[in-house]
Design an enzyme around this catalytic site. Structure first.
Site, mmCIF file in Angstrom:
data_model
loop_
_atom_site.group_PDB
_atom_site.id
_atom_site.type_symbol
_atom_site.label_atom_id
_atom_site.label_comp_id
_atom_site.label_asym_id
_atom_site.label_seq_id
_atom_site.Cartn_x
_atom_site.Cartn_y
_atom_site.Cartn_z
ATOM 1 N N ARG A 29 2.181 -29.337 18.123
ATOM 2 C CA ARG A 29 3.629 -29.145 18.010
ATOM 3 C C ARG A 29 4.262 -28.713 19.330
ATOM 4 O O ARG A 29 5.273 -28.018 19.347
ATOM 5 C CB ARG A 29 3.971 -28.131 16.911
ATOM 6 C CG ARG A 29 3.614 -28.611 15.513
ATOM 7 C CD ARG A 29 4.085 -27.645 14.453
ATOM 8 N NE ARG A 29 3.589 -28.032 13.135
ATOM 9 C CZ ARG A 29 3.373 -27.194 12.133
ATOM 10 N NH1 ARG A 29 3.616 -25.910 12.302
ATOM 11 N NH2 ARG A 29 2.924 -27.621 10.974
ATOM 12 N N ARG A 33 10.854 -28.423 18.001
ATOM 13 C CA ARG A 33 11.980 -27.511 17.853
ATOM 14 C C ARG A 33 12.001 -26.361 18.838
ATOM 15 O O ARG A 33 13.042 -25.719 19.016
ATOM 16 C CB ARG A 33 11.999 -26.955 16.422
ATOM 17 C CG ARG A 33 12.337 -28.014 15.380
ATOM 18 C CD ARG A 33 12.121 -27.489 13.971
ATOM 19 N NE ARG A 33 10.706 -27.282 13.682
ATOM 20 C CZ ARG A 33 10.257 -26.776 12.535
ATOM 21 N NH1 ARG A 33 11.105 -26.435 11.587
ATOM 22 N NH2 ARG A 33 8.966 -26.639 12.334
ATOM 23 N N ARG A 42 17.670 -34.992 19.402
ATOM 24 C CA ARG A 42 17.503 -35.245 17.970
ATOM 25 C C ARG A 42 18.769 -34.968 17.176
ATOM 26 O O ARG A 42 18.814 -35.229 15.962
ATOM 27 C CB ARG A 42 16.399 -34.345 17.408
ATOM 28 C CG ARG A 42 15.001 -34.912 17.299
ATOM 29 C CD ARG A 42 14.729 -35.772 16.081
ATOM 30 N NE ARG A 42 15.382 -35.396 14.858
ATOM 31 C CZ ARG A 42 14.931 -34.481 13.991
ATOM 32 N NH1 ARG A 42 13.800 -33.855 14.211
ATOM 33 N NH2 ARG A 42 15.610 -34.224 12.893
ATOM 34 N N ASP A 78 4.901 -37.938 12.433
ATOM 35 C CA ASP A 78 4.665 -37.056 11.297
ATOM 36 C C ASP A 78 3.552 -37.694 10.476
ATOM 37 O O ASP A 78 3.380 -38.923 10.487
ATOM 38 C CB ASP A 78 5.927 -36.893 10.447
ATOM 39 C CG ASP A 78 5.740 -35.857 9.349
ATOM 40 O OD1 ASP A 78 5.995 -34.664 9.612
ATOM 41 O OD2 ASP A 78 5.314 -36.228 8.234
ATOM 42 N N TYR A 153 0.245 -34.068 -0.602
ATOM 43 C CA TYR A 153 1.695 -34.289 -0.572
ATOM 44 C C TYR A 153 2.109 -35.283 -1.655
ATOM 45 O O TYR A 153 3.135 -35.103 -2.326
ATOM 46 C CB TYR A 153 2.125 -34.821 0.799
ATOM 47 C CG TYR A 153 2.331 -33.753 1.842
ATOM 48 C CD1 TYR A 153 3.316 -32.792 1.697
ATOM 49 C CD2 TYR A 153 1.559 -33.721 3.001
ATOM 50 C CE1 TYR A 153 3.511 -31.805 2.662
ATOM 51 C CE2 TYR A 153 1.748 -32.747 3.970
ATOM 52 C CZ TYR A 153 2.726 -31.789 3.799
ATOM 53 O OH TYR A 153 2.921 -30.820 4.754
#
Length: 349
Positions: A29, A33, A42, A78, A153
């Site tokens: 990561r 962010r 983004r 992702d 998921y």
């Protein structure tokens, strides 16, 4: 496997058992962010949409390499991108994560789960753009979610704290579980082969939720499929990582990767001994606690040195063959970018 290394690429040299010019480091990561430039590019673009925009995914992938001087770029994507590319109705909800409109719960659901059978050209174009900027010293790592995490998921319909529906299918309907894993595995393989064809130089199989399993359940219900996936991409270096997996490191190590990622809960030398007992010595990756990036220079330096010492001890006694520095999980969203840059500088020095 003989690993062909680019000129002075520290990460590939470490995997090949050579002495790298500096301790290679990248962070899970590292793109995202924590970087203001990421938030800027983004803005107004949904997460999954950005993964299918070649110029944007390339820009996001390259941002931390430019800023932090890390030795590898990790492809911005992702774990559900291949499912989306195959035609599944899945989205990433801000603050929650991947959410499936219709969870996979029945034999009919499994039979109707689409399988990726075409090239994801947008991602391949992005990889080519990335490689045009990376130097011979920098490595592009592709990645995929492991089948257990993807299955969870799909069954839960989104992130889960307990994975109760997943485990219920695994134990209560084992034939259905295996049918689902057999449906997911070719999609993951095709997804990774497409990345290899486009130019990735290494890959990581990321099993976010494997730490919720017992070793027995991992070996019976997951290991055969992760092994099949890793076997299919043995022409490039392979990294295998999961969170909270200290108790199943030996089992995960038997899936076939050259590199085993270790989260922050297990000292690297202890992890290396667990892995080596069953699988022989491998390269270690890890394993700074992401929270230490908030603790200041003194604490950061101390922890980095401890981890390097643990890795060196493991290498010295034959429990490991090399070390790639990383976090024990991903960069937290509110991490100060300067702290990440400082950590890389300390690791390299």
């Amino acid at each position: 496997m003989e690993i062909m290394t680019a000129k002075n690429a520290p990460l590939l040299d470490a995997i090949a058992g050579k002495t790298p010019s500096r301790t290679p480091v990248w962070f899970m990561r590292q793109a995202g962010r924590s970087l203001p430039e990421y938030r800027q590019v983004r803005e107004g673009i949904p997460m999954l949409d950005s993964c299918f925009m070649p110029e944007l995914l390339a820009e996001i992938t390259l941002q931390p390499v430019r800023r932090h001087d890390v030795d590898a770029a990790i492809l911005f994507s992702d774990i559900v991108v291949p499912l989306k590319a195959a035609g599944l109705d899945i989205d990433i909800v801000p603050g929650k994560g991947p959410v499936l409109a219709d969870p996979i719960r029945t034999a009919a659901d499994v039979a109707n789960l689409p399988i990726l059978d075409h090239e994801v050209t947008e991602v391949q174009e992005g990889i080519k753009i990335i490689n045009e900027e990376l130097t011979d010293q920098q490595t592009l790592i592709g990645f995929a979610g492991a089948p257990f995490t993807l299955a969870s998921y799909l069954i839960e319909g989104g992130p889960s704290k307990n994975h109760e529906k997943t485990k219920a299918m695994m134990h209560g309907e084992p034939e259905l579980w295996h049918a689902l894993m057999q449906r997911l595995t070719p999609t993951i393989i095709h997804w990774l082969r497409g990345q290899i064809n486009a130019g990735i130089e290494a890959m990581q199989l990321f099993d976010s939720w494997a730490g919720y399993l017992t070793e027995k359940d991992y070996r019976e219900f997951v290991l055969p499929y992760s092994t099949e996936i890793l076997e299919s991409v043995k022409d490039i270096p392979r990294i295998h990582f999961g969170v909270g997996t200290g108790e199943i490191l030996a089992a995960m190590g038997s899936a076939g990767s050259e590199v085993m990622g270790v989260d922050w809960r297990v000292p690297l030398d202890v992890a290396a001994e667990r892995i080596r007992r069953e699988n022989g010595a491998k390269v270690l990756q890890g394993n700074l606690d992401p929270a230490i990036l908030f603790a200041g220079t003194k604490a950061l330096t101390k922890e980095i040195q401890r981890i390097k010492d643990e890795a060196n001890r493991a290498i010295a006694v034959g429990d490991a063959t090399g070390h790639i520095f990383n976090l024990g999980h991903g960069v937290m969203p509110n991490t100060a970018p300067d702290a990440i840059t400082e950590a890389v500088s300390i690791i390299h020095s």
